[in-house]
Design a protein around this motif. Structure first.
Motif, mmCIF file in Angstrom:
data_model
loop_
_atom_site.group_PDB
_atom_site.id
_atom_site.type_symbol
_atom_site.label_atom_id
_atom_site.label_comp_id
_atom_site.label_asym_id
_atom_site.label_seq_id
_atom_site.Cartn_x
_atom_site.Cartn_y
_atom_site.Cartn_z
ATOM 1 N N GLY A 22 47.569 -26.778 34.231
ATOM 2 C CA GLY A 22 47.747 -25.818 33.149
ATOM 3 C C GLY A 22 48.221 -26.449 31.862
ATOM 4 O O GLY A 22 48.322 -25.765 30.837
ATOM 5 N N SER A 23 48.525 -27.734 31.900
ATOM 6 C CA SER A 23 49.007 -28.418 30.700
ATOM 7 C C SER A 23 47.840 -29.063 29.965
ATOM 8 O O SER A 23 46.835 -29.446 30.566
ATOM 9 C CB SER A 23 50.030 -29.491 31.077
ATOM 10 O OG SER A 23 51.102 -28.929 31.818
ATOM 11 N N SER A 24 47.953 -29.203 28.697
ATOM 12 C CA SER A 24 46.903 -29.829 27.891
ATOM 13 C C SER A 24 47.484 -30.964 27.062
ATOM 14 O O SER A 24 48.668 -30.959 26.730
ATOM 15 C CB SER A 24 46.230 -28.796 26.977
ATOM 16 O OG SER A 24 47.169 -28.224 26.093
ATOM 17 N N ARG A 25 46.662 -31.914 26.755
ATOM 18 C CA ARG A 25 47.027 -33.040 25.895
ATOM 19 C C ARG A 25 48.251 -33.780 26.421
ATOM 20 O O ARG A 25 49.191 -34.078 25.679
ATOM 21 C CB ARG A 25 47.287 -32.564 24.469
ATOM 22 C CG ARG A 25 46.057 -31.937 23.818
ATOM 23 C CD ARG A 25 46.354 -31.504 22.388
ATOM 24 N NE ARG A 25 45.189 -30.885 21.771
ATOM 25 C CZ ARG A 25 45.178 -30.378 20.534
ATOM 26 N NH1 ARG A 25 46.294 -30.418 19.802
ATOM 27 N NH2 ARG A 25 44.081 -29.846 20.037
ATOM 28 N N LEU A 26 48.235 -34.059 27.701
ATOM 29 C CA LEU A 26 49.333 -34.831 28.271
ATOM 30 C C LEU A 26 49.192 -36.295 27.869
ATOM 31 O O LEU A 26 48.095 -36.854 27.843
ATOM 32 C CB LEU A 26 49.316 -34.722 29.801
ATOM 33 C CG LEU A 26 49.610 -33.341 30.399
ATOM 34 C CD1 LEU A 26 49.458 -33.383 31.907
ATOM 35 C CD2 LEU A 26 51.000 -32.867 30.003
ATOM 36 N N SER A 27 50.328 -36.915 27.570
ATOM 37 C CA SER A 27 50.313 -38.340 27.240
ATOM 38 C C SER A 27 50.185 -39.142 28.525
ATOM 39 O O SER A 27 50.348 -38.630 29.631
ATOM 40 C CB SER A 27 51.604 -38.725 26.517
ATOM 41 O OG SER A 27 52.703 -38.627 27.415
ATOM 42 N N ASP A 28 49.920 -40.427 28.369
ATOM 43 C CA ASP A 28 49.825 -41.306 29.545
ATOM 44 C C ASP A 28 51.135 -41.318 30.313
ATOM 45 O O ASP A 28 51.133 -41.345 31.555
ATOM 46 C CB ASP A 28 49.455 -42.725 29.107
ATOM 47 C CG ASP A 28 48.029 -42.825 28.590
ATOM 48 O OD1 ASP A 28 47.229 -41.896 28.869
ATOM 49 O OD2 ASP A 28 47.701 -43.831 27.921
ATOM 50 N N ASP A 29 52.240 -41.307 29.593
ATOM 51 C CA ASP A 29 53.541 -41.307 30.272
ATOM 52 C C ASP A 29 53.750 -40.029 31.069
ATOM 53 O O ASP A 29 54.318 -40.048 32.171
ATOM 54 C CB ASP A 29 54.673 -41.483 29.251
ATOM 55 C CG ASP A 29 54.712 -42.889 28.662
ATOM 56 O OD1 ASP A 29 54.137 -43.796 29.299
ATOM 57 O OD2 ASP A 29 55.312 -43.055 27.575
#
Length: 387
Positions: free
Chosen positions: A48-55
Motif C-alpha cells: 500500500g506504500s508508494s515511492r519507497l526509498s531503497d532504505d
C-alpha cells in the motif's frame, strides 16, 4: 530490537505504534499463526506504500525475512503470489522464496519476479528440482546462460516448456541439446520446429535423425511452410538411405561372388541360379567375372533397355540359351521381354558367333579405357553392339 527497526514509522504515514508492537511481539514470541497474521499486515503496508526509498525497501526486507521463519507453507505461498509481480519487491525475501524446497512457494517468484538476477536463476537451475526448473521456463525473459543450464539439467518436460517459450534465447550449444533430445520426443520436436530462431542446419539434423514416430508427429502438427521443408528433407534422406543400402548390398554381393570365383566355385549354373532367384547384384558381379569385364559396364548393360548388349555378353562368355533367357528376364530393370521378343532374342543369339561377340567386347574395353570414369557404360556397350 535494533533502533533502526523502530524507524519503520518513517517508511509510510500508515505505520503506527500498534503495528510496530505487533511485529516485535510476533518476531520474539509469536506462534506461526500470529506470525502469519502479522506478515499479512506488513505485506499490506508494503504493497500500500508508494515511492519507497531503497532504505525503506531494505527495512521491509529485513522485517519480512524475520517473520517468515517457522511459518506455515500456505502463508509463504500467499506471500510469494503477492510479491512476485511487484517490481521493487524486497529482494532478499524474493531470493529466499525462490529457493524454497516447495515449488508451490518458489514457483510464483521463479515465474514472474524481476528481482531475481541471472546469477540467481543460474544457481537455482543448477541446484533445485525439476519442478523449480519447469516454473522458471515460464519467465518472460530467459537469456542464453540460463537456458544452457535448463536444457542441460532439465528433463523432457522442462525442455519442451522452455523450447515453447518464444522469449527464451538459446546458444548454439543449447539448440544442439534441444535437437538431440527431440529426436525421440515428438512433443519436444514440435516445439523446436515451431521456433523461428533455430538454425536451418539443426532443423535438417533433427528431421534426418528423428525416429519414425517423431516424423509422423511433426508432419501432423508442423506449420505449412515447415511441413513442406520436413517433407523435402525426408524425401532426400530416403533417397540417400536407399543409395547407401544399395551400395552396401552391391558391395556385399560382389565380395561374395569374388570369393566364389577365387575358390574356383563360380560357374554358369551359379549365374543362372542368381538370375532366376532375382539376385540382380550377384548376377552383375558374376557376369562381370565370367566375361572379364568391368563391373560398371556390366551393371549398365543389365539396367539398359536394350537387349543386344546382354546377348553379346552371354555369347562372349559361352553361356547357354537357358542362362541368357534368365538374364533377359532379370535385365532391363526387371521388365524382361515378351514371348514374341524372346524368340527374336533367341534367333539373334543363335546367329551371333562367339568370335564376333568377343571383338565387340574388346571394343567396349578400349572405349571405356579411353573415356575413363566419364564414360556411360550402357552407351559404350550400345556403340559396340552397333558395330
Amino acid at each position: 530490537m535494533p533502533a533502526t527497526f523502530y524507524d519503520a514509522q518513517a517508511m509510510t504515514m500508515q505505520a503506527g505504534e500498534s503495528l510496530i508492537a505487533e511485529i516485535e511481539e510476533a518476531v520474539q514470541h509469536g506462534s506461526p499463526d500470529r506470525r502469519a497474521d502479522t506478515l499479512r499486515s506488513v505485506t499490506d503496508l508494503f504493497l500500500g506504500s508508494s515511492r519507497l526509498s531503497d532504505d525503506q525497501v531494505a527495512l521491509f526486507d529485513d522485517v519480512i525475512r524475520r517473520l517468515i521463519d517457522e511459518i506455515e507453507i500456505k502463508a509463504l505461498v500467499a506471500l510469494g503470489e503477492r510479491l512476485a509481480p511487484v517490481t521493487n519487491a524486497p529482494p532478499e525475501v524474493i531470493r529466499q522464496l525462490a529457493r524454497h524446497d516447495d515449488v508451490a512457494v518458489a514457483g510464483p517468484v521463479l515465474m514472474r519476479s524481476l528481482q531475481l538476477t541471472e546469477a540467481d536463476l543460474i544457481e537455482i537451475a543448477e541446484t533445485r528440482s525439476q519442478a523449480h526448473l519447469l516454473a522458471m521456463c515460464n519467465r518472460r525473459r530467459l537469456v542464453e546462460m540460463v537456458t544452457d543450464v535448463l536444457v542441460r539439467r532439465g528433463n523432457n518436460a522442462v525442455l519442451s516448456k522452455v523450447a515453447g517459450n518464444s522469449s527464451a534465447r538459446f546458444s548454439q550449444a543449447g539448440f544442439g541439446v534441444l535437437v538431440d533430445r527431440a529426436r525421440n520426443d515428438g512433443a519436444l520436436a514440435e516445439q523446436v520446429v515451431r521456433r523461428e530462431d533455430v538454425p536451418p542446419h539443426l532443423i535438417h539434423a533433427l528431421v534426418t535423425q528423428a525416429a519414425e514416430v517423431v516424423h509422423r508427429h511433426l508432419l501432423a502438427v508442423a506449420p505449412a511452410d515447415v511441413k513442406i521443408e520436413i517433407e523435402r528433407v525426408l524425401a532426400k534422406v530416403s533417397a540417400e538411405v536407399s543409395v547407401e543400402l544399395s551400395a552396401s548390398r552391391e558391395g556385399s554381393a560382389a565380395d561374395m561372388v569374388r570369393s566364389m570365383h577365387a575358390d574356383g566355385k563360380l560357374h554358369e549354373r551359379d549365374l543362372e541360379s542368381f538370375a532366376r532367384a532375382g539376385q540382380f547384384d550377384e548376377v552383375v558381379a558374376a557376369l562381370a567375372l565370367l566375361c572379364n569385364m568391368p563391373i560398371e559396364i556390366v551393371d549398365g548393360v543389365m539396367r539398359d533397355d536394350r537387349i543386344d548388349p546382354i546377348v553379346i555378353l552371354a555369347k562372349s562368355a559361352g553361356l547357354q540359351w537357358s542362362t541368357l533367357s534368365a538374364l533377359v528376364a532379370i535385365g532391363r530393370g526387371g521388365r524382361g521381354v515378351s514371348t514374341i521378343d524372346l524368340q527374336t532374342v533367341r534367333n539373334d543369339f543363335d546367329r551371333l558367333s562367339r568370335s564376333t561377340a568377343r571383338r565387340v567386347l574388346r571394343f567396349w574395353q578400349v572405349r571405356q579405357a579411353v573415356r575413363g570414369a566419364a564414360a556411360d557404360p550402357a552407351e559404350t556397350a550400345a556403340d559396340g553392339a552397333k558395330r
